[in-house]
Design a protein around this motif. Structure first.
Motif, PDB file in Angstrom:
ATOM      1  N   LYS A 176       0.854  -1.186   0.000  1.00  0.00           N
ATOM      2  CA  LYS A 176       0.000   0.000   0.000  1.00  0.00           C
ATOM      3  C   LYS A 176       0.887   1.232   0.000  1.00  0.00           C
ATOM      4  CE  LYS A 176      -3.819  -0.322   2.223  1.00  0.00           C
ATOM      5  NZ  LYS A 176      -4.875  -0.392   3.230  1.00  0.00           N
ATOM      6  N   LEU A 177       0.578   2.170  -0.904  1.00  0.00           N
ATOM      7  CA  LEU A 177       1.368   3.385  -1.041  1.00  0.00           C
ATOM      8  C   LEU A 177       0.447   4.599  -1.043  1.00  0.00           C
ATOM      9  CD1 LEU A 177       2.497   1.245  -3.646  1.00  0.00           C
ATOM     10  CD2 LEU A 177       4.443   2.561  -2.898  1.00  0.00           C
ATOM     11  N   THR A 178       0.892   5.663  -0.391  1.00  0.00           N
ATOM     12  CA  THR A 178       0.162   6.927  -0.415  1.00  0.00           C
ATOM     13  C   THR A 178       0.619   7.715  -1.633  1.00  0.00           C
ATOM     14  OG1 THR A 178       0.031   6.990   1.988  1.00  0.00           O
ATOM     15  CG2 THR A 178      -0.255   9.072   0.847  1.00  0.00           C
ATOM     16  N   LEU A 228       5.012   8.376  -4.593  1.00  0.00           N
ATOM     17  CA  LEU A 228       4.423   7.235  -3.898  1.00  0.00           C
ATOM     18  C   LEU A 228       5.276   6.947  -2.671  1.00  0.00           C
ATOM     19  CD1 LEU A 228       3.761   4.831  -6.907  1.00  0.00           C
ATOM     20  CD2 LEU A 228       2.042   6.023  -5.549  1.00  0.00           C
ATOM     21  N   ILE A 229       4.615   6.841  -1.531  1.00  0.00           N
ATOM     22  CA  ILE A 229       5.308   6.535  -0.285  1.00  0.00           C
ATOM     23  C   ILE A 229       4.759   5.223   0.245  1.00  0.00           C
ATOM     24  CG2 ILE A 229       5.857   7.335   2.045  1.00  0.00           C
ATOM     25  CD1 ILE A 229       5.034  10.201   0.927  1.00  0.00           C
ATOM     26  N   ALA A 230       5.618   4.212   0.360  1.00  0.00           N
ATOM     27  CA  ALA A 230       5.198   2.901   0.852  1.00  0.00           C
ATOM     28  C   ALA A 230       4.828   3.008   2.324  1.00  0.00           C
ATOM     29  CB  ALA A 230       6.304   1.874   0.647  1.00  0.00           C
ATOM     30  N   THR A 262       2.702  -6.697   2.966  1.00  0.00           N
ATOM     31  CA  THR A 262       2.585  -8.018   3.580  1.00  0.00           C
ATOM     32  C   THR A 262       3.630  -8.993   3.062  1.00  0.00           C
ATOM     33  OG1 THR A 262       0.990  -8.765   1.911  1.00  0.00           O
ATOM     34  CG2 THR A 262       0.098  -7.780   3.932  1.00  0.00           C
ATOM     35  N   GLU A 263       4.128  -8.766   1.859  1.00  0.00           N
ATOM     36  CA  GLU A 263       5.069  -9.692   1.242  1.00  0.00           C
ATOM     37  C   GLU A 263       6.483  -9.407   1.750  1.00  0.00           C
ATOM     38  OE1 GLU A 263       5.720 -11.496  -3.176  1.00  0.00           O
ATOM     39  OE2 GLU A 263       5.590  -9.327  -3.005  1.00  0.00           O
ATOM     40  N   LYS A 264       7.045 -10.328   2.492  1.00  0.00           N
ATOM     41  CA  LYS A 264       8.358 -10.136   3.111  1.00  0.00           C
ATOM     42  C   LYS A 264       9.497 -10.132   2.089  1.00  0.00           C
ATOM     43  CE  LYS A 264       6.593 -10.382   7.256  1.00  0.00           C
ATOM     44  NZ  LYS A 264       5.745  -9.266   7.512  1.00  0.00           N
ATOM     45  N   GLU A 265       9.397 -10.932   0.995  1.00  0.00           N
ATOM     46  CA  GLU A 265      10.479 -11.043   0.019  1.00  0.00           C
ATOM     47  C   GLU A 265      10.572  -9.831  -0.897  1.00  0.00           C
ATOM     48  OE1 GLU A 265       8.222 -13.759   0.353  1.00  0.00           O
ATOM     49  OE2 GLU A 265       9.570 -14.602   1.843  1.00  0.00           O
ATOM     50  N   ASN A 266       9.536  -9.034  -1.007  1.00  0.00           N
ATOM     51  CA  ASN A 266       9.559  -7.882  -1.891  1.00  0.00           C
ATOM     52  C   ASN A 266      10.566  -6.863  -1.364  1.00  0.00           C
ATOM     53  OD1 ASN A 266       8.815  -5.312  -3.204  1.00  0.00           O
ATOM     54  ND2 ASN A 266       7.109  -6.501  -4.003  1.00  0.00           N
ATOM     55  N   PRO A 267      11.460  -6.358  -2.233  1.00  0.00           N
ATOM     56  CA  PRO A 267      12.517  -5.446  -1.769  1.00  0.00           C
ATOM     57  C   PRO A 267      12.024  -4.054  -1.356  1.00  0.00           C
ATOM     58  CG  PRO A 267      12.635  -5.713  -4.147  1.00  0.00           C
ATOM     59  CD  PRO A 267      11.600  -6.682  -3.648  1.00  0.00           C
ATOM     60  N   ASP A 297       9.875   3.788   1.664  1.00  0.00           N
ATOM     61  CA  ASP A 297      10.469   4.043   0.348  1.00  0.00           C
ATOM     62  C   ASP A 297       9.612   5.042  -0.425  1.00  0.00           C
ATOM     63  OD1 ASP A 297      12.609   2.370   0.755  1.00  0.00           O
ATOM     64  OD2 ASP A 297      11.848   0.729  -0.486  1.00  0.00           O
ATOM     65  N   ILE A 298      10.263   5.906  -1.198  1.00  0.00           N
ATOM     66  CA  ILE A 298       9.567   6.941  -1.965  1.00  0.00           C
ATOM     67  C   ILE A 298       9.919   6.793  -3.440  1.00  0.00           C
ATOM     68  CG2 ILE A 298       9.280   9.422  -2.351  1.00  0.00           C
ATOM     69  CD1 ILE A 298      10.038   9.818   0.613  1.00  0.00           C
ATOM     70  N   PHE A 299       8.892   6.741  -4.277  1.00  0.00           N
ATOM     71  CA  PHE A 299       9.031   6.671  -5.730  1.00  0.00           C
ATOM     72  C   PHE A 299       8.513   7.977  -6.320  1.00  0.00           C
ATOM     73  CE2 PHE A 299       8.532   2.481  -4.065  1.00  0.00           C
ATOM     74  CZ  PHE A 299       9.360   1.669  -4.823  1.00  0.00           C
ATOM     75  N   THR A 300       9.135   8.431  -7.393  1.00  0.00           N
ATOM     76  CA  THR A 300       8.657   9.602  -8.121  1.00  0.00           C
ATOM     77  C   THR A 300       8.135   9.110  -9.463  1.00  0.00           C
ATOM     78  OG1 THR A 300      10.298  11.011  -7.063  1.00  0.00           O
ATOM     79  CG2 THR A 300       9.278  11.853  -9.064  1.00  0.00           C
ATOM     80  N   ASN A 301       6.847   9.301  -9.703  1.00  0.00           N
ATOM     81  CA  ASN A 301       6.208   8.814 -10.921  1.00  0.00           C
ATOM     82  C   ASN A 301       5.712   9.968 -11.775  1.00  0.00           C
ATOM     83  OD1 ASN A 301       6.655   6.294  -9.870  1.00  0.00           O
ATOM     84  ND2 ASN A 301       4.546   5.613 -10.017  1.00  0.00           N
ATOM     85  N   LYS A 302       5.686   9.711 -13.084  1.00  0.00           N
ATOM     86  CA  LYS A 302       5.195  10.704 -14.029  1.00  0.00           C
ATOM     87  C   LYS A 302       4.414   9.989 -15.127  1.00  0.00           C
ATOM     88  CE  LYS A 302       6.772  14.445 -17.000  1.00  0.00           C
ATOM     89  NZ  LYS A 302       7.919  15.206 -17.473  1.00  0.00           N
ATOM     90  N   VAL A 303       3.220  10.487 -15.426  1.00  0.00           N
ATOM     91  CA  VAL A 303       2.457   9.984 -16.568  1.00  0.00           C
ATOM     92  C   VAL A 303       3.089  10.628 -17.797  1.00  0.00           C
ATOM     93  CG1 VAL A 303       0.213   9.947 -17.707  1.00  0.00           C
ATOM     94  CG2 VAL A 303       0.342   9.742 -15.214  1.00  0.00           C
ATOM     95  N   ILE A 304       3.646   9.803 -18.685  1.00  0.00           N
ATOM     96  CA  ILE A 304       4.315  10.375 -19.849  1.00  0.00           C
ATOM     97  C   ILE A 304       3.496  10.238 -21.127  1.00  0.00           C
ATOM     98  CG2 ILE A 304       6.638  10.289 -18.931  1.00  0.00           C
ATOM     99  CD1 ILE A 304       7.129   7.703 -20.345  1.00  0.00           C
ATOM    100  N   ALA A 305       2.480   9.363 -21.127  1.00  0.00           N
ATOM    101  CA  ALA A 305       1.615   9.242 -22.300  1.00  0.00           C
ATOM    102  C   ALA A 305       0.340   8.492 -21.910  1.00  0.00           C
ATOM    103  CB  ALA A 305       2.322   8.506 -23.429  1.00  0.00           C
ATOM    104  N   THR A 306      -0.740   8.818 -22.599  1.00  0.00           N
ATOM    105  CA  THR A 306      -1.997   8.077 -22.453  1.00  0.00           C
ATOM    106  C   THR A 306      -2.588   7.866 -23.839  1.00  0.00           C
ATOM    107  OG1 THR A 306      -3.339  10.074 -22.166  1.00  0.00           O
ATOM    108  CG2 THR A 306      -2.517   9.027 -20.157  1.00  0.00           C
ATOM    109  N   GLN A 307      -3.368   6.791 -23.940  1.00  0.00           N
ATOM    110  CA  GLN A 307      -4.103   6.492 -25.170  1.00  0.00           C
ATOM    111  C   GLN A 307      -5.248   5.580 -24.781  1.00  0.00           C
ATOM    112  OE1 GLN A 307      -2.428   3.678 -27.993  1.00  0.00           O
ATOM    113  NE2 GLN A 307      -2.865   5.116 -29.646  1.00  0.00           N
ATOM    114  N   ASP A 308      -6.465   6.080 -24.927  1.00  0.00           N
ATOM    115  CA  ASP A 308      -7.652   5.351 -24.473  1.00  0.00           C
ATOM    116  C   ASP A 308      -7.468   4.962 -23.006  1.00  0.00           C
ATOM    117  OD1 ASP A 308      -8.938   5.632 -26.937  1.00  0.00           O
ATOM    118  OD2 ASP A 308      -8.074   3.790 -27.709  1.00  0.00           O
ATOM    119  N   ASN A 309      -7.467   3.640 -22.703  1.00  0.00           N
ATOM    120  CA  ASN A 309      -7.327   3.218 -21.312  1.00  0.00           C
ATOM    121  C   ASN A 309      -5.897   2.744 -20.989  1.00  0.00           C
ATOM    122  OD1 ASN A 309      -7.779   0.952 -22.974  1.00  0.00           O
ATOM    123  ND2 ASN A 309      -8.586  -0.242 -21.287  1.00  0.00           N
TER     124      ASN A 309
END
Length: 143
Positions: free
Chosen positions: A77-79, A90-92, A96-101, A106-118
């Motif tokens: 779950k990320l805010t 995105l801030i984690a 629940t998954e222990k193996e996931n790194p 953790d903080i991710f920086t995301n950007k929508v770079i393109a859209t087309q329909d859905n």
């Protein structure tokens, strides 16, 4: 004579499949949205291109992005904090998954770079790595 019939049928099917492929190619060449429709990322259910839904899917509601793994048994779950219409962090906050790194905090920086329909192409940065991936937004059932 029999060879000629078989050859003719083979050529017919080859031409028919080529015409079908050409019509599908025309659909794929639809231009991307200009500017991108960034609001598409703000709510809904999303699948990752080339991933089976039982391996990964995510939902977004009320600025909470939840990524589901292992047939939905595990999640991260990320805010979401929007910096602009097309950029968000995105801030984690829970997992629940222990193996996931990914770790809580953790903080991710995301950007929508393109859209087309859905379809939505995202660029995600974490530490010194950059990832590009395409999401497909599930169509909503209208009641």
């Amino acid at each position: 004579m029999n060879f000629l019939k078989i050859f003719s049928i083979g050529v017919f099917f080859l031409c028919a499949s080529y015409a079908n492929a050409q019509s599908q190619e025309t659909v794929k060449k639809k231009p991307v949205d200009n500017p991108p429709k960034c609001t598409n990322i703000k709510e809904g259910k999303f699948y990752r291109m080339n991933y089976p839904p039982n391996l990964w899917y995510m939902t977004i509601k009320d600025n909470i992005q939840t990524e589901y793994y292992n047939d939905g048994k595990d999640f991260i779950k990320l805010t979401m904090v929007f910096v602009s219409d097309c950029e968000y962090k995105l801030i984690a906050v829970e997992k629940t998954e222990k193996e996931n790194p990914i770790k809580v905090g953790d903080i991710f920086t995301n950007k929508v770079i393109a859209t087309q329909d859905n379809y939505i192409k995202i660029q995600s940065k974490f530490e010194n790595d950059t990832y590009n991936f395409v999401l497909m937004k599930a169509k909503e059932n209208k009641k």
